[in-house]
Design an enzyme around this catalytic site. Sequence first.
Site, PDB file in Angstrom:
ATOM      1  N   HIS A 121       0.854  -1.183   0.000  1.00 38.14           N
ATOM      2  CA  HIS A 121       0.000   0.000   0.000  1.00 38.14           C
ATOM      3  C   HIS A 121       0.890   1.233   0.000  1.00 38.14           C
ATOM      4  O   HIS A 121       2.022   1.207   0.492  1.00 38.14           O
ATOM      5  CB  HIS A 121      -0.868  -0.033   1.264  1.00 38.14           C
ATOM      6  CG  HIS A 121      -1.950   0.979   1.337  1.00 38.14           C
ATOM      7  ND1 HIS A 121      -1.711   2.293   1.684  1.00 38.14           N
ATOM      8  CD2 HIS A 121      -3.301   0.890   1.130  1.00 38.14           C
ATOM      9  CE1 HIS A 121      -2.854   2.954   1.690  1.00 38.14           C
ATOM     10  NE2 HIS A 121      -3.831   2.131   1.363  1.00 38.14           N
ATOM     11  N   ASP A 197       2.888  -4.199   8.131  1.00 41.64           N
ATOM     12  CA  ASP A 197       1.607  -3.539   7.919  1.00 41.64           C
ATOM     13  C   ASP A 197       0.532  -4.606   8.125  1.00 41.64           C
ATOM     14  O   ASP A 197       0.335  -5.478   7.280  1.00 41.64           O
ATOM     15  CB  ASP A 197       1.561  -2.969   6.505  1.00 41.64           C
ATOM     16  CG  ASP A 197       0.186  -2.438   6.106  1.00 41.64           C
ATOM     17  OD1 ASP A 197      -0.763  -2.554   6.907  1.00 41.64           O
ATOM     18  OD2 ASP A 197       0.067  -1.929   4.972  1.00 41.64           O
ATOM     19  N   GLN A 200      -4.638  -5.329   6.902  1.00 38.83           N
ATOM     20  CA  GLN A 200      -5.557  -6.275   6.271  1.00 38.83           C
ATOM     21  C   GLN A 200      -5.561  -7.643   6.942  1.00 38.83           C
ATOM     22  O   GLN A 200      -6.431  -8.462   6.649  1.00 38.83           O
ATOM     23  CB  GLN A 200      -5.182  -6.437   4.787  1.00 38.83           C
ATOM     24  CG  GLN A 200      -5.326  -5.185   3.966  1.00 38.83           C
ATOM     25  CD  GLN A 200      -6.766  -4.712   3.838  1.00 38.83           C
ATOM     26  OE1 GLN A 200      -7.705  -5.509   3.923  1.00 38.83           O
ATOM     27  NE2 GLN A 200      -6.961  -3.418   3.636  1.00 38.83           N
ATOM     28  N   LYS A 223     -10.859  -0.983  10.068  1.00 40.53           N
ATOM     29  CA  LYS A 223     -10.892  -2.169   9.217  1.00 40.53           C
ATOM     30  C   LYS A 223     -11.247  -3.434   9.999  1.00 40.53           C
ATOM     31  O   LYS A 223     -11.287  -4.526   9.429  1.00 40.53           O
ATOM     32  CB  LYS A 223      -9.553  -2.346   8.504  1.00 40.53           C
ATOM     33  CG  LYS A 223      -9.228  -1.226   7.522  1.00 40.53           C
ATOM     34  CD  LYS A 223      -7.922  -1.469   6.799  1.00 40.53           C
ATOM     35  CE  LYS A 223      -7.507  -0.267   5.961  1.00 40.53           C
ATOM     36  NZ  LYS A 223      -8.407  -0.025   4.812  1.00 40.53           N
ATOM     37  N   CYS A 363      -4.660   2.447  -3.814  1.00 40.70           N
ATOM     38  CA  CYS A 363      -3.448   2.970  -3.165  1.00 40.70           C
ATOM     39  C   CYS A 363      -2.293   1.982  -3.302  1.00 40.70           C
ATOM     40  O   CYS A 363      -1.534   1.742  -2.353  1.00 40.70           O
ATOM     41  CB  CYS A 363      -3.708   3.292  -1.692  1.00 40.70           C
ATOM     42  SG  CYS A 363      -4.896   4.604  -1.433  1.00 40.70           S
TER      43      CYS A 363
END
Length: 408
Positions: A121, A197, A200, A223, A363
């Site tokens: 991302h 990261d 997700q 999220k 993104c």
Amino acid sequence: MLDVEAIRKDFPILDQIVNDEPLVYLDNAATTQKPLAVLETINRYYKQDNANVHRGVHTLAERATASYEAARETIRKFINAGSTKEVLFTRGTTTSLNWVARFAEEILTEGDQVLISVMEHHSNIIPWQEACRKTGAELVYVYLKDGALDMDDLRAKLTDRVKFVSLAQASNVLGVVNPIKEITQMAHQVGAIMVVDGAQSTPNMKIDVQDLDVDFFAFSGHKMAGPTGIGVLYGKEKYLEQMSPLEFGGEMIDFVYEQSASWKELPWKFEAGTPNMAGAIGLATAVDYLENIGMDAIEAHEQELIAYVYPKLQAIEGLTIYGSQDLAQRSGVIAFNLGDLHPHDLATALDYEGVAVRAGHHCAQPLLQYLEVPATARASFYIYNTKADCDKLIDALQKTKEFFNGTF
């Protein structure tokens, strides 16, 4: 097995008609919906406990402070951090990764390297571009093989010149889940700091930062059924002690002199100004909600939906799916294109059928350039989605093909 119908009753936003059709919400990788428990927690905080934290001694301030710090402990347990000192509240994953990249600027020198992947991302690309630009370090990319991270390419590029490795645990486009524990071991062998990261992955799978042995881990509340504007940066205490604050002012100070100041201890030295108390408390409620369902059950439900819908998507002539075909490597994210139809037109057509998907570059422009496509549509699934939602997606795609005369 999840009782999805019971879960859906906790999300009133899903019970609505869009374009004369029942809403099918498949844009969960962008943001998830919020259960009543989270909405009620935030409402109750503002109605009963609203006060600034840490400094006040009156009853409301003490209640707010207790709830805010209890939320930090909830997050600590959720990701199995060793201490609440290692749990920093931020605005979200983007802020968290920016903080780590700014820390990297204190360490990197000319000739050093930062290793990321082409599937990242923008929030895990641009901060590293800036860190490398300012320090003279080199930003190195790992590429793909069969729609997943090319581990041979990673091994070849992971040398002792690499000081930071920063990767998504799960791609927001390809849906691929990366072997973070294995990569962390490899990174540590060459002395690199491992940054993850988790935007997700955290909503959908059990996270144990101590087992993964990562040095930094970032994720966002919105999220994972929590509020917007709140996120978390986990960092090993030894690195957070070295790391300079990014913002200065109230809350994070110990004492201020005319020409200098000293900082509070961890984690508060990083939380300048009035924090997002309602967001943190709401996120803790979201965590409790998810854990009550069970993270293993959530992951299994997602896998069940992907296993159900993936072959149905493959059967649509002219539809291209991006990412690995190994469903064991995938999260609940599927990016696709339908012939030469622009993804924005495709998403608009699906919206006419009540199906909400994402369209664009997500993104992740370096990834789409690598895939040689300007954009994709993306469907992403969560705890309240059903096989009926999958069927509605397939039906809407078929209707879209027919509307455009099937010329793909």
